[in-house]
Design a protein around this motif. Structure first.
Motif, PDB file in Angstrom:
ATOM      1  N   SER A 160       0.820  -1.212   0.000  1.00 24.21           N
ATOM      2  CA  SER A 160       0.000   0.000   0.000  1.00 24.21           C
ATOM      3  C   SER A 160       0.857   1.266   0.000  1.00 24.21           C
ATOM      4  CB  SER A 160      -0.900   0.007   1.236  1.00 24.21           C
ATOM      5  OG  SER A 160      -0.195   0.498   2.358  1.00 24.21           O
ATOM      6  N   PRO A 161       0.229   2.393  -0.324  1.00 22.86           N
ATOM      7  CA  PRO A 161       0.934   3.677  -0.227  1.00 22.86           C
ATOM      8  C   PRO A 161       1.260   4.080   1.215  1.00 22.86           C
ATOM      9  CG  PRO A 161      -1.157   3.912  -1.433  1.00 22.86           C
ATOM     10  CD  PRO A 161      -1.101   2.524  -0.904  1.00 22.86           C
ATOM     11  N   LEU A 162       0.753   3.322   2.190  1.00 23.92           N
ATOM     12  CA  LEU A 162       1.011   3.626   3.609  1.00 23.92           C
ATOM     13  C   LEU A 162       2.234   2.883   4.149  1.00 23.92           C
ATOM     14  CD1 LEU A 162      -2.664   3.510   4.975  1.00 23.92           C
ATOM     15  CD2 LEU A 162      -1.346   5.497   4.190  1.00 23.92           C
ATOM     16  N   ARG A 163       2.954   2.194   3.309  1.00 28.28           N
ATOM     17  CA  ARG A 163       4.044   1.310   3.767  1.00 28.28           C
ATOM     18  C   ARG A 163       5.109   2.012   4.609  1.00 28.28           C
ATOM     19  NH1 ARG A 163       3.849   1.170  -1.282  1.00 28.28           N
ATOM     20  NH2 ARG A 163       5.139   2.522  -2.521  1.00 28.28           N
ATOM     21  N   ASP A 164       5.332   3.308   4.393  1.00 36.15           N
ATOM     22  CA  ASP A 164       6.388   4.016   5.125  1.00 36.15           C
ATOM     23  C   ASP A 164       5.842   5.005   6.162  1.00 36.15           C
ATOM     24  OD1 ASP A 164       8.454   2.753   3.623  1.00 36.15           O
ATOM     25  OD2 ASP A 164       8.088   4.155   1.974  1.00 36.15           O
ATOM     26  N   VAL A 165       4.568   4.907   6.463  1.00 34.09           N
ATOM     27  CA  VAL A 165       3.917   5.893   7.335  1.00 34.09           C
ATOM     28  C   VAL A 165       4.055   5.568   8.819  1.00 34.09           C
ATOM     29  CG1 VAL A 165       1.629   6.794   7.961  1.00 34.09           C
ATOM     30  CG2 VAL A 165       2.277   6.598   5.553  1.00 34.09           C
ATOM     31  N   PHE A 166       4.141   4.291   9.167  1.00 31.05           N
ATOM     32  CA  PHE A 166       4.025   3.876  10.562  1.00 31.05           C
ATOM     33  C   PHE A 166       5.372   3.581  11.198  1.00 31.05           C
ATOM     34  CE2 PHE A 166       0.178   2.851   8.281  1.00 31.05           C
ATOM     35  CZ  PHE A 166      -0.733   3.588   9.018  1.00 31.05           C
ATOM     36  N   GLU A 167       5.546   4.133  12.382  1.00 31.67           N
ATOM     37  CA  GLU A 167       6.772   3.905  13.147  1.00 31.67           C
ATOM     38  C   GLU A 167       6.861   2.457  13.606  1.00 31.67           C
ATOM     39  OE1 GLU A 167       8.322   5.434  17.438  1.00 31.67           O
ATOM     40  OE2 GLU A 167       7.530   6.977  16.074  1.00 31.67           O
ATOM     41  N   GLN A 168       5.713   1.900  13.965  1.00 34.75           N
ATOM     42  CA  GLN A 168       5.660   0.506  14.427  1.00 34.75           C
ATOM     43  C   GLN A 168       4.410  -0.160  13.888  1.00 34.75           C
ATOM     44  OE1 GLN A 168       6.568  -0.980  18.195  1.00 34.75           O
ATOM     45  NE2 GLN A 168       8.618  -0.693  17.412  1.00 34.75           N
ATOM     46  N   VAL A 169       4.543  -1.461  13.588  1.00 38.33           N
ATOM     47  CA  VAL A 169       3.404  -2.302  13.264  1.00 38.33           C
ATOM     48  C   VAL A 169       3.436  -3.438  14.278  1.00 38.33           C
ATOM     49  CG1 VAL A 169       2.323  -3.808  11.558  1.00 38.33           C
ATOM     50  CG2 VAL A 169       3.469  -1.700  10.817  1.00 38.33           C
ATOM     51  N   ILE A 170       2.459  -3.433  15.167  1.00 37.67           N
ATOM     52  CA  ILE A 170       2.400  -4.407  16.257  1.00 37.67           C
ATOM     53  C   ILE A 170       1.316  -5.421  15.908  1.00 37.67           C
ATOM     54  CG2 ILE A 170       1.987  -4.727  18.731  1.00 37.67           C
ATOM     55  CD1 ILE A 170       2.797  -1.615  18.874  1.00 37.67           C
ATOM     56  N   ILE A 171       1.743  -6.677  15.760  1.00 33.86           N
ATOM     57  CA  ILE A 171       0.836  -7.745  15.345  1.00 33.86           C
ATOM     58  C   ILE A 171       0.735  -8.749  16.480  1.00 33.86           C
ATOM     59  CG2 ILE A 171       0.414  -9.545  13.630  1.00 33.86           C
ATOM     60  CD1 ILE A 171       2.072  -7.826  11.648  1.00 33.86           C
ATOM     61  N   SER A 172      -0.494  -9.071  16.851  1.00 37.63           N
ATOM     62  CA  SER A 172      -0.738  -9.925  18.017  1.00 37.63           C
ATOM     63  C   SER A 172       0.049 -11.236  17.962  1.00 37.63           C
ATOM     64  CB  SER A 172      -2.232 -10.199  18.172  1.00 37.63           C
ATOM     65  OG  SER A 172      -2.753 -10.831  17.031  1.00 37.63           O
ATOM     66  N   GLU A 173       0.162 -11.847  16.801  1.00 40.63           N
ATOM     67  CA  GLU A 173       0.919 -13.100  16.682  1.00 40.63           C
ATOM     68  C   GLU A 173       2.363 -12.931  17.141  1.00 40.63           C
ATOM     69  OE1 GLU A 173      -0.639 -15.917  13.108  1.00 40.63           O
ATOM     70  OE2 GLU A 173       0.679 -14.286  12.548  1.00 40.63           O
ATOM     71  N   GLU A 174       2.936 -11.788  16.877  1.00 41.75           N
ATOM     72  CA  GLU A 174       4.336 -11.544  17.214  1.00 41.75           C
ATOM     73  C   GLU A 174       4.543 -11.238  18.691  1.00 41.75           C
ATOM     74  OE1 GLU A 174       6.583  -9.810  13.410  1.00 41.75           O
ATOM     75  OE2 GLU A 174       5.094  -8.422  14.240  1.00 41.75           O
ATOM     76  N   VAL A 175       3.570 -10.572  19.314  1.00 44.44           N
ATOM     77  CA  VAL A 175       3.752 -10.171  20.709  1.00 44.44           C
ATOM     78  C   VAL A 175       3.105 -11.120  21.702  1.00 44.44           C
ATOM     79  CG1 VAL A 175       4.113  -7.742  20.138  1.00 44.44           C
ATOM     80  CG2 VAL A 175       1.818  -8.551  20.678  1.00 44.44           C
ATOM     81  N   GLY A 176       2.293 -12.056  21.208  1.00 43.47           N
ATOM     82  CA  GLY A 176       1.736 -13.087  22.080  1.00 43.47           C
ATOM     83  C   GLY A 176       0.489 -12.715  22.849  1.00 43.47           C
ATOM     84  N   CYS A 177      -0.160 -11.624  22.489  1.00 45.24           N
ATOM     85  CA  CYS A 177      -1.454 -11.311  23.086  1.00 45.24           C
ATOM     86  C   CYS A 177      -2.294 -10.533  22.084  1.00 45.24           C
ATOM     87  CB  CYS A 177      -1.314 -10.568  24.408  1.00 45.24           C
ATOM     88  SG  CYS A 177      -0.337  -9.085  24.356  1.00 45.24           S
ATOM     89  N   GLN A 178      -3.594 -10.615  22.290  1.00 43.57           N
ATOM     90  CA  GLN A 178      -4.558 -10.049  21.356  1.00 43.57           C
ATOM     91  C   GLN A 178      -5.176  -8.773  21.908  1.00 43.57           C
ATOM     92  OE1 GLN A 178      -6.277 -11.702  18.537  1.00 43.57           O
ATOM     93  NE2 GLN A 178      -4.883 -13.416  18.473  1.00 43.57           N
ATOM     94  N   LYS A 179      -5.630  -7.901  21.004  1.00 46.57           N
ATOM     95  CA  LYS A 179      -6.506  -6.818  21.436  1.00 46.57           C
ATOM     96  C   LYS A 179      -7.799  -7.473  21.921  1.00 46.57           C
ATOM     97  CE  LYS A 179      -6.772  -4.817  17.541  1.00 46.57           C
ATOM     98  NZ  LYS A 179      -7.286  -3.966  16.488  1.00 46.57           N
ATOM     99  N   PRO A 180      -8.400  -7.033  22.915  1.00 42.47           N
ATOM    100  CA  PRO A 180      -8.160  -5.794  23.666  1.00 42.47           C
ATOM    101  C   PRO A 180      -7.285  -5.988  24.904  1.00 42.47           C
ATOM    102  CG  PRO A 180     -10.282  -6.672  24.300  1.00 42.47           C
ATOM    103  CD  PRO A 180      -9.694  -7.619  23.274  1.00 42.47           C
ATOM    104  N   GLN A 181      -6.542  -7.084  25.030  1.00 39.35           N
ATOM    105  CA  GLN A 181      -5.696  -7.296  26.209  1.00 39.35           C
ATOM    106  C   GLN A 181      -4.696  -6.150  26.345  1.00 39.35           C
ATOM    107  OE1 GLN A 181      -3.992 -11.099  25.271  1.00 39.35           O
ATOM    108  NE2 GLN A 181      -5.774 -12.247  25.981  1.00 39.35           N
ATOM    109  N   ALA A 182      -4.473  -5.721  27.572  1.00 41.16           N
ATOM    110  CA  ALA A 182      -3.578  -4.595  27.827  1.00 41.16           C
ATOM    111  C   ALA A 182      -2.155  -4.850  27.342  1.00 41.16           C
ATOM    112  CB  ALA A 182      -3.575  -4.263  29.318  1.00 41.16           C
ATOM    113  N   GLY A 183      -1.720  -6.103  27.381  1.00 41.49           N
ATOM    114  CA  GLY A 183      -0.351  -6.443  27.014  1.00 41.49           C
ATOM    115  C   GLY A 183       0.041  -6.019  25.610  1.00 41.49           C
ATOM    116  N   ILE A 184      -0.884  -6.061  24.683  1.00 39.36           N
ATOM    117  CA  ILE A 184      -0.539  -5.660  23.305  1.00 39.36           C
ATOM    118  C   ILE A 184      -0.260  -4.164  23.227  1.00 39.36           C
ATOM    119  CG2 ILE A 184      -2.891  -5.277  22.426  1.00 39.36           C
ATOM    120  CD1 ILE A 184      -1.864  -6.739  19.820  1.00 39.36           C
ATOM    121  N   PHE A 185      -0.880  -3.400  24.098  1.00 43.20           N
ATOM    122  CA  PHE A 185      -0.654  -1.947  24.100  1.00 43.20           C
ATOM    123  C   PHE A 185       0.636  -1.603  24.857  1.00 43.20           C
ATOM    124  CE2 PHE A 185      -5.159  -2.574  23.429  1.00 43.20           C
ATOM    125  CZ  PHE A 185      -5.387  -1.785  22.317  1.00 43.20           C
ATOM    126  N   ASP A 186       1.011  -2.453  25.802  1.00 40.78           N
ATOM    127  CA  ASP A 186       2.261  -2.225  26.532  1.00 40.78           C
ATOM    128  C   ASP A 186       3.450  -2.415  25.586  1.00 40.78           C
ATOM    129  OD1 ASP A 186       0.812  -1.786  28.827  1.00 40.78           O
ATOM    130  OD2 ASP A 186       1.090  -3.819  29.583  1.00 40.78           O
TER     131      ASP A 186
END
Length: 161
Positions: free
Chosen positions: A135-161
């Motif tokens: 997409s044209p947004l490929r360089d817009v985001f400082e971070q892309v946080i994906i639940s599979e990578e961090v081990g918790c899902q939204k809306p769990q607080a851990g994904i936001f930490d």
């Protein structure tokens, strides 16, 4: 109050997931010789998929299980003789092509460029990564946080930490 970081979801916020899903289902059923399958089985697929995503968000099944289980159940219900593993792999490949943006997504991100922007998503890693990179947004985001990578899902607080 001045915000420093703005977090976005991907599906149906910046990207049109319904369009990506339709693209993926149509192309996958067509590849497997059933071009009307996406239309004929969409309602059943939606019901099955919704239940499984809820289970994944509750930690009852993994994302890896969900990927194949939705097609196992769909094929069982409709007595279809497809390999669910192969079907799932094709579906995810086509879904990863679905970099269809919501109207105004690029303009919104441009207006917010003074802020730090990030994505938090429960989507499947390779699908979300592919869609963002295409997409044209490929360089817009400082971070892309994906639940599979961090081990918790939204809306769990851990994904936001």
């Amino acid at each position: 109050m001045k915000y420093e970081i703005i977090l976005f979801d991907v599906d149906d916020t910046l990207f049109d997931f319904k369009m990506a899903e339709s693209h993926a289902l149509h192309n996958t059923f067509t590849q497997f010789g059933l071009p009307q399958g996406a239309t004929e089985y969409k309602s059943s697929y939606d019901e099955i998929n919704s239940v499984l995503w809820r289970e994944a968000e509750e930690g009852l099944i993994t994302s890896a299980q969900l990927r194949v289980e939705r097609f196992k159940r769909l094929f069982t219900v409709h007595k279809l003789d497809f390999n669910p593993d192969a079907f799932s792999a094709a579906y995810l490949r086509y879904l990863g092509e679905g970099a269809f943006l919501m109207d105004g997504a690029v303009e919104l991100c441009d207006v917010l460029s003074e802020y730090r922007l990030a994505i938090i998503t429960n989507g499947i890693k390779e699908v979300q990564t592919s869609r963002i990179q295409l997409s044209p947004l490929r360089d817009v985001f400082e971070q892309v946080i994906i639940s599979e990578e961090v081990g918790c899902q939204k809306p769990q607080a851990g994904i936001f930490d």
